[in-house]
Motif scaffolding. Structure first.
Motif, PDB file in Angstrom:
ATOM      1  N   TRP A 251       0.856  -1.178   0.000  1.00 54.97           N
ATOM      2  CA  TRP A 251       0.000   0.000   0.000  1.00 54.97           C
ATOM      3  C   TRP A 251       0.905   1.245   0.000  1.00 54.97           C
ATOM      4  CZ3 TRP A 251      -2.446  -4.303   0.055  1.00 54.97           C
ATOM      5  CH2 TRP A 251      -3.839  -4.383   0.015  1.00 54.97           C
ATOM      6  N   LYS A 252       0.359   2.360  -0.453  1.00 53.26           N
ATOM      7  CA  LYS A 252       1.175   3.561  -0.671  1.00 53.26           C
ATOM      8  C   LYS A 252       1.929   4.022   0.567  1.00 53.26           C
ATOM      9  CE  LYS A 252      -0.988   7.510  -1.340  1.00 53.26           C
ATOM     10  NZ  LYS A 252      -1.727   8.598  -2.035  1.00 53.26           N
ATOM     11  N   ASN A 253       1.273   4.030   1.732  1.00 50.30           N
ATOM     12  CA  ASN A 253       1.976   4.579   2.898  1.00 50.30           C
ATOM     13  C   ASN A 253       3.146   3.700   3.324  1.00 50.30           C
ATOM     14  OD1 ASN A 253       0.450   2.515   4.047  1.00 50.30           O
ATOM     15  ND2 ASN A 253      -0.121   3.701   5.855  1.00 50.30           N
ATOM     16  N   VAL A 353      -9.298  -3.188   4.340  1.00 47.20           N
ATOM     17  CA  VAL A 353      -8.242  -2.280   4.790  1.00 47.20           C
ATOM     18  C   VAL A 353      -8.800  -0.893   5.062  1.00 47.20           C
ATOM     19  CG1 VAL A 353      -6.104  -1.125   4.107  1.00 47.20           C
ATOM     20  CG2 VAL A 353      -6.378  -3.569   3.696  1.00 47.20           C
ATOM     21  N   ALA A 354      -9.697  -0.433   4.201  1.00 41.41           N
ATOM     22  CA  ALA A 354     -10.307   0.882   4.423  1.00 41.41           C
ATOM     23  C   ALA A 354     -11.102   0.892   5.728  1.00 41.41           C
ATOM     24  CB  ALA A 354     -11.215   1.232   3.251  1.00 41.41           C
ATOM     25  N   LYS A 355     -11.803  -0.199   6.012  1.00 43.17           N
ATOM     26  CA  LYS A 355     -12.629  -0.287   7.213  1.00 43.17           C
ATOM     27  C   LYS A 355     -11.784  -0.282   8.485  1.00 43.17           C
ATOM     28  CE  LYS A 355     -16.216  -3.158   9.365  1.00 43.17           C
ATOM     29  NZ  LYS A 355     -17.123  -4.316   9.176  1.00 43.17           N
ATOM     30  N   ILE A 356     -10.747  -1.091   8.521  1.00 47.60           N
ATOM     31  CA  ILE A 356      -9.940  -1.147   9.747  1.00 47.60           C
ATOM     32  C   ILE A 356      -9.142   0.143   9.933  1.00 47.60           C
ATOM     33  CG2 ILE A 356      -9.820  -3.664   9.747  1.00 47.60           C
ATOM     34  CD1 ILE A 356      -6.927  -3.408   8.716  1.00 47.60           C
ATOM     35  N   SER A 357      -8.699   0.753   8.830  1.00 49.98           N
ATOM     36  CA  SER A 357      -7.945   2.004   8.928  1.00 49.98           C
ATOM     37  C   SER A 357      -8.821   3.103   9.519  1.00 49.98           C
ATOM     38  CB  SER A 357      -7.428   2.427   7.551  1.00 49.98           C
ATOM     39  OG  SER A 357      -6.516   1.478   7.041  1.00 49.98           O
ATOM     40  N   ALA A 358     -10.073   3.188   9.047  1.00 53.21           N
ATOM     41  CA  ALA A 358     -10.995   4.194   9.566  1.00 53.21           C
ATOM     42  C   ALA A 358     -11.301   3.937  11.043  1.00 53.21           C
ATOM     43  CB  ALA A 358     -12.283   4.186   8.744  1.00 53.21           C
ATOM     44  N   GLN A 363     -10.475   5.271  16.969  1.00 50.60           N
ATOM     45  CA  GLN A 363     -10.272   4.768  18.330  1.00 50.60           C
ATOM     46  C   GLN A 363      -8.939   5.161  18.954  1.00 50.60           C
ATOM     47  OE1 GLN A 363     -11.708   0.544  18.805  1.00 50.60           O
ATOM     48  NE2 GLN A 363     -11.882   0.712  16.591  1.00 50.60           N
ATOM     49  N   LEU A 364      -7.928   5.430  18.109  1.00 47.13           N
ATOM     50  CA  LEU A 364      -6.598   5.729  18.632  1.00 47.13           C
ATOM     51  C   LEU A 364      -6.123   7.090  18.164  1.00 47.13           C
ATOM     52  CD1 LEU A 364      -4.844   2.293  18.005  1.00 47.13           C
ATOM     53  CD2 LEU A 364      -5.878   3.099  20.122  1.00 47.13           C
ATOM     54  N   ASP A 365      -5.285   7.706  18.974  1.00 46.29           N
ATOM     55  CA  ASP A 365      -4.742   9.014  18.627  1.00 46.29           C
ATOM     56  C   ASP A 365      -3.592   8.863  17.645  1.00 46.29           C
ATOM     57  OD1 ASP A 365      -4.311  11.787  18.748  1.00 46.29           O
ATOM     58  OD2 ASP A 365      -2.755  11.502  20.272  1.00 46.29           O
ATOM     59  N   LYS A 366      -3.756   9.420  16.471  1.00 45.62           N
ATOM     60  CA  LYS A 366      -2.721   9.415  15.427  1.00 45.62           C
ATOM     61  C   LYS A 366      -2.245   7.998  15.100  1.00 45.62           C
ATOM     62  CE  LYS A 366      -1.078  14.091  16.390  1.00 45.62           C
ATOM     63  NZ  LYS A 366       0.075  14.953  16.721  1.00 45.62           N
ATOM     64  N   ALA A 367      -3.193   7.130  14.846  1.00 42.67           N
ATOM     65  CA  ALA A 367      -2.874   5.741  14.495  1.00 42.67           C
ATOM     66  C   ALA A 367      -2.378   5.656  13.059  1.00 42.67           C
ATOM     67  CB  ALA A 367      -4.102   4.860  14.666  1.00 42.67           C
ATOM     68  N   ILE A 368      -1.425   4.773  12.846  1.00 37.56           N
ATOM     69  CA  ILE A 368      -0.865   4.527  11.517  1.00 37.56           C
ATOM     70  C   ILE A 368      -1.051   3.051  11.210  1.00 37.56           C
ATOM     71  CG2 ILE A 368       1.148   4.747  10.026  1.00 37.56           C
ATOM     72  CD1 ILE A 368       2.337   6.595  12.262  1.00 37.56           C
ATOM     73  N   GLN A 385       0.792   1.303  14.365  1.00 37.46           N
ATOM     74  CA  GLN A 385       1.671   2.108  15.199  1.00 37.46           C
ATOM     75  C   GLN A 385       0.960   3.415  15.509  1.00 37.46           C
ATOM     76  OE1 GLN A 385       3.603   2.609  17.530  1.00 37.46           O
ATOM     77  NE2 GLN A 385       5.487   1.777  16.637  1.00 37.46           N
ATOM     78  N   THR A 386       1.407   4.091  16.526  1.00 31.11           N
ATOM     79  CA  THR A 386       0.922   5.440  16.824  1.00 31.11           C
ATOM     80  C   THR A 386       2.126   6.366  16.896  1.00 31.11           C
ATOM     81  OG1 THR A 386       1.029   5.049  19.203  1.00 31.11           O
ATOM     82  CG2 THR A 386      -1.079   4.611  18.119  1.00 31.11           C
TER      83      THR A 386
END
Length: 466
Positions: A251-253, A353-358, A363-368, A385-386
């Motif tokens: 994926w791009k990131n 992937v779109a669902k879990i990323s959203a 739920q988390l602060d600045k989740a990656i 990661q955060t």
């Protein structure tokens, strides 16, 4: 005599480690915490393994078998009252048969040692992992390892012809079959493959080898959208006539993470495409295979299945392209990440992937959420990661987010790393109650006292001593 003294008598000098000889060792290749166990038994043969298990069975002492300790699901963790059974002194490559194309080895042989021994006979053992220099073939079999080339050669299960294993009470089951076709009754080796040492200890194996490929072509390509990814997979698999050996998608990131500073990899393509893939083909004619490979990619570019591509022109360039895919250590940039290994239908991947990323963003602060993996065989690696580096503290929330959607889409919580302790609470998402019940019945039949790697995968029988 105590158990330790009996083991010392059985195994001889250096055969039993205790005290600081145990705690000075790390609990895993990727971990800093030390081992903590009653002792480490280091047998040199199947008969000695049988002797160790017979003694432990009589005393009701639990046994945790360890190989190269490269696992990621805490499947080889031990506690202070348990005995570690290490196969590190069982490293013999007993024979390689270039006619039958098999290797007979002890379980402690490292994957890389087997690969190099096969190469001397112009043969190949096609399983390949980043931890090849440390991971053992016994561990690979016990966890049914996958790796980079499953799309062509299958999992470890597909490469094992025969095994010798020792049951909990010390009984040796020798099924050292050398035949590709052998339909004489139950295939007993399958009981031990992927069982993570909970049903028996694999001590020796007969492994299937292949003729070594003499050509290798690698390309890195970019896509405009996700539907192009499986379309290109089908195209290269069909048009390369069975030569496709790896189809790794980023994926791009994740691509940006491993190709931008401080990472040392140079980006072979611009970093603004949504998806990328590393494509590898193996064959036996450099000139013809290279021409065909290039023609397939040219056709894909003309038809819009891919929007950009670079083809490696040397072994050095091939290694550099693979280094981009393998540079997972970049995900530690903000501290320890939470790592996942899941399997799901390719058609469901984009939405999943779109669902879990959203959900993670919510739920988390600045989740990656970094995503990459062996998409050609349905396996994705997801690393969370955060920016604050506190992802491990939110592990339960992250696990529920990643694993939860898999049940409805027919996915698996474990593609290739096993269950161990880590994924045990989520096994029911991928296996029915009937399946889990049958697993428990097998465990009770083969290990009624529950002494083999207790607590891993499923609960031990009720009659377990401890």
């Amino acid at each position: 005599m105590t158990l330790i003294s009996e083991l010392t008598t059985l195994l001889g000098a250096g055969g039993v480690l205790t005290g600081t000889d145990v705690t000075s060792r790390a609990a895993g290749v990727w971990r800093a915490d030390p081992l903590d166990a009653l002792a480490i038994a280091r047998p040199r043969s199947t008969s000695e393994v049988a002797g160790v298990l017979k003694l432990c069975h009589a005393e009701g002492v639990s046994v945790v078998t360890q190989g190269g300790l490269t696992g990621l699901v805490h499947g080889a963790d031990a506690t202070p009252e348990q005995l570690i059974l290490s196969l590190e002194r069982m490293r013999s490559i007993e024979s390689i048969d270039p006619i039958q194309r098999t290797a007979t080895v002890e379980a402690g042989v490292t994957l890389q040692a087997l690969q190099e021994a096969a190469e001397e006979h112009q043969l190949a053992f096609p399983l390949d992992l980043g931890a090849r220099g440390t991971a053992t073939v016994g561990g690979n079999a016990a966890t049914n390892a996958g790796g980079n080339r499953v799309i062509r050669y299958g999992m470890m299960r597909d490469m094992v012809l025969g095994v010798e294993a020792v049951l909990a009470d010390g009984t040796v089951v020798s099924s050292m079959n050398h035949l590709i076709k052998n339909n004489a009754g139950y295939d007993l080796k399958q009981l031990f493959l992927g069982s993570e040492g909970t049903l028996g200890v694999i001590t020796r194996l007969v492994l299937r080898l292949r003729e070594a490929p003499s050509s290798q072509n690698v390309a890195f390509v970019a896509f405009a959208d996700f539907p192009s990814v499986p379309r290109m997979l089908k195209r290269v698999d069909r048009e390369l006539g069975g030569a496709l050996s790896a189809y790794e998608v980023l994926w791009k990131n994740f691509y940006r993470l491993v190709t931008e500073a401080p990472a040392s990899n140079q980006p072979p393509l611009a970093a603004d495409y949504p998806y990328y893939a590393l494509i590898e083909a193996q064959g036996n004619n450099d000139k013809i295979d290279k021409q065909r490979f290039e023609e397939v990619l040219e056709g894909a570019l003309e038809d819009g299945d891919i929007v950009d591509a670079v083809i490696a022109q040397s072994s050095t360039e091939r290694q550099k392209l693979w280094s981009i895919r393998d540079d997972v250590e970049q995900t530690f940039r903000y501290g320890p990440p939470v790592v996942f290994d899941v399997s799901l239908p390719i058609a469901a991947m984009e939405t999943y992937v779109a669902k879990i990323s959203a959900a993670l963003d919510e739920q988390l602060d600045k989740a990656i959420c970094w995503v990459f993996g062996h998409l050609g065989d349905g396996n994705l690696h997801i690393i969370v990661q955060t920016e604050a580096g506190d992802a491990p503290q939110s592990r339960e929330t992250i696990e529920r987010t990643i694993y939860g959607p898999l049940e409805k889409i027919g996915g698996s919580v474990s593609a290739e790393h096993g269950i161990g302790f880590e994924k045990k609470p989520y096994l029911h998402l991928s296996r029915s109650a009937t399946e889990i019940g049958l697993m428990q019945n097998l465990k009770a039949a083969l290990d009624p006292q529950g002494i083999l790697n207790p607590g891993k995968i499923i609960d031990a029988p009720q009659s377990a001593l401890r």
